[in-house]
Design a protein around this motif. Structure first.
Motif, PDB file in Angstrom:
ATOM      1  N   PRO A   1      -6.457   4.130 -13.490  1.00 54.02           N
ATOM      2  CA  PRO A   1      -7.119   2.824 -13.557  1.00 54.02           C
ATOM      3  C   PRO A   1      -7.445   2.313 -12.158  1.00 54.02           C
ATOM      4  O   PRO A   1      -6.631   2.430 -11.229  1.00 54.02           O
ATOM      5  N   PHE A   2      -8.636   1.776 -12.008  1.00 55.70           N
ATOM      6  CA  PHE A   2      -9.054   1.248 -10.710  1.00 55.70           C
ATOM      7  C   PHE A   2      -8.338  -0.057 -10.398  1.00 55.70           C
ATOM      8  O   PHE A   2      -8.168  -0.913 -11.269  1.00 55.70           O
ATOM      9  N   SER A   3      -7.920  -0.206  -9.149  1.00 54.53           N
ATOM     10  CA  SER A   3      -7.276  -1.442  -8.703  1.00 54.53           C
ATOM     11  C   SER A   3      -7.610  -1.681  -7.251  1.00 54.53           C
ATOM     12  O   SER A   3      -7.638  -0.751  -6.443  1.00 54.53           O
ATOM     13  N   ASN A   4      -7.878  -2.940  -6.900  1.00 52.94           N
ATOM     14  CA  ASN A   4      -8.072  -3.312  -5.500  1.00 52.94           C
ATOM     15  C   ASN A   4      -6.750  -3.491  -4.771  1.00 52.94           C
ATOM     16  O   ASN A   4      -6.732  -3.644  -3.553  1.00 52.94           O
ATOM     17  N   ASN A   5      -5.642  -3.532  -5.519  1.00 54.94           N
ATOM     18  CA  ASN A   5      -4.324  -3.701  -4.909  1.00 54.94           C
ATOM     19  C   ASN A   5      -4.263  -4.928  -4.012  1.00 54.94           C
ATOM     20  O   ASN A   5      -3.767  -4.876  -2.885  1.00 54.94           O
ATOM     21  N   PHE A   6      -4.808  -6.023  -4.509  1.00 55.05           N
ATOM     22  CA  PHE A   6      -4.781  -7.259  -3.737  1.00 55.05           C
ATOM     23  C   PHE A   6      -3.359  -7.756  -3.556  1.00 55.05           C
ATOM     24  O   PHE A   6      -2.502  -7.596  -4.434  1.00 55.05           O
ATOM     25  N   ILE A   7      -3.099  -8.374  -2.407  1.00 56.75           N
ATOM     26  CA  ILE A   7      -1.847  -9.059  -2.158  1.00 56.75           C
ATOM     27  C   ILE A   7      -2.152 -10.495  -1.777  1.00 56.75           C
ATOM     28  O   ILE A   7      -3.221 -10.795  -1.234  1.00 56.75           O
ATOM     29  N   ASP A   8      -1.235 -11.395  -2.088  1.00 57.23           N
ATOM     30  CA  ASP A   8      -1.387 -12.809  -1.763  1.00 57.23           C
ATOM     31  C   ASP A   8      -1.072 -13.003  -0.288  1.00 57.23           C
ATOM     32  O   ASP A   8       0.049 -12.748   0.160  1.00 57.23           O
ATOM     33  N   ALA A   9      -2.071 -13.432   0.477  1.00 57.37           N
ATOM     34  CA  ALA A   9      -1.891 -13.616   1.920  1.00 57.37           C
ATOM     35  C   ALA A   9      -1.579 -15.058   2.286  1.00 57.37           C
ATOM     36  O   ALA A   9      -1.390 -15.366   3.468  1.00 57.37           O
ATOM     37  N   GLY A  10      -1.520 -15.957   1.301  1.00 53.78           N
ATOM     38  CA  GLY A  10      -1.271 -17.367   1.576  1.00 53.78           C
ATOM     39  C   GLY A  10      -2.531 -18.101   1.973  1.00 53.78           C
ATOM     40  O   GLY A  10      -3.573 -17.504   2.277  1.00 53.78           O
TER      41      GLY A  10
END
Length: 324
Positions: free
Chosen positions: A173-182
């Motif tokens: 599955p495709f994912s951008n793997n975003f993380i919360d940077a604040g």
């Protein structure tokens, strides 16, 4: 390799290489506020594709999107500090082409120009301090460098016309793997590490080739506003970020197999008009490569993505030995 096998995890940089996640989004049970709506769910393949296309191009196929990369190239040799050699500027343009199955082809091309550190002028020649010789600077014209996004994709390393061979991997599955940077920002961080046969072999290109193999690493960080991703009125989302690349000497530097390598470090940005480019960079491109400011036509989808070294091998000739 079929273009449906392409996985572009960043969708953020003109070089547009496939990449391997450095960090993943929070687990579903601990998703940051705003990741799951109200417009798209960034934890799902469908939401990830929507975000990637809007970062890379524009859901509105009548519109193009431009990006720039601006930075410095440093030389690395044993027993010495890194040396700032010259600047570089990337001109990138993309247009989305949605497919009936829900996937997206992004028609894309990019150019790279090298610049004088003091003036910002585009270099046509450069005095190489390592060999005390003036060398001809060669622009990079990657036409095309297309991208592909789908909910299920095969993870791959770029094959560079078959020079880089890797074992096939199953779809995921495709994912951008975003993380919360604040501060309302999300980051996408990716990297890639490659070691493959060089397009320029030293027996044919003794002055241009750094050796029989290429060792290359790239590191991307892309930052976007979470509110923009969750705004259905924004068919395109502007981004900023950083890019670094560790790679052998450029062929036109004529370093041959001398020990050492170069490092690129830069920032990248996207914008919705040509006015985003630096005047000197835009002027150079308009004068010599005006087509590179327009996304390629759909017919270019069937053309291969070639690395800059493959293009160099096709367009340049080996330089004669250095005069004593």
């Amino acid at each position: 390799m079929d273009r449906r096998d392409m996985l572009i995890l960043t969708g953020s940089l003109a070089t547009a290489l496939s990449a391997i996640p450095m960090a993943t989004a929070a687990a579903t049970s601990d998703v940051p506020a705003g990741f799951k709506g109200p417009y798209i769910d960034l934890t799902t393949p469908k939401g990830s594709v929507n975000a990637a296309v809007r970062i890379d191009a524009n859901l509105d196929e009548s519109k193009q999107k431009w990006s720039s990369v601006s930075g410095i190239v440093c030389g690395v040799t044993d027993g010495a500090a890194l040396k700032d050699l010259f600047g570089f500027e990337v001109v990138s343009v993309a247009r989305n082409w949605a497919q009936p199955d829900g996937s997206h082809r992004v028609l894309h091309r990019e150019a790279i120009f090298y610049t004088d550190l003091a003036t910002g002028d585009i270099l046509r020649s450069w005095k190489n301090p390592y060999i005390d010789e003036a060398v001809e600077v060669v622009d990079v014209i990657n036409d095309p460098w297309n991208h592909f996004f789908a909910e299920q994709v095969k993870v791959f390393e770029p094959d560079y016309g078959g020079l880089n061979k890797s074992a096939p991997k199953p779809p995921k599955p495709f994912s951008n793997n975003f993380i919360d940077a604040g501060n309302g920002m999300v980051h996408n961080r990716t990297s890639i590490n490659l070691y493959y046969k060089a397009a320029l072999q030293p027996d044919t290109w003794p002055r241009e080739s750094s050796g029989t193999m290429n060792r290359v690493s790239e590191f991307f960080t892309t930052a976007v506003k979470l509110a923009d991703l969750q705004n259905p009125d924004k068919t395109s989302v502007l981004h900023t970020g950083s890019w670094a690349r560790v790679t052998p000497w450029l062929p036109w530097m004529l370093m041959g197999q001398a020990p050492g390598h170069i490092v690129y470090h830069s920032t990248h940005h996207s914008f919705d008009s040509l006015d985003g480019f630096k005047p000197k960079v835009r002027s150079h491109c308009e004068k010599l490569y005006p087509h590179m400011l327009e996304a390629p036509p759909k017919a270019f989808w069937d053309k291969p993505n070639l690395s800059s070294l493959e293009v160099y091998a096709k367009t340049q000739k080996p330089k004669p030995p250095k005069k004593p």
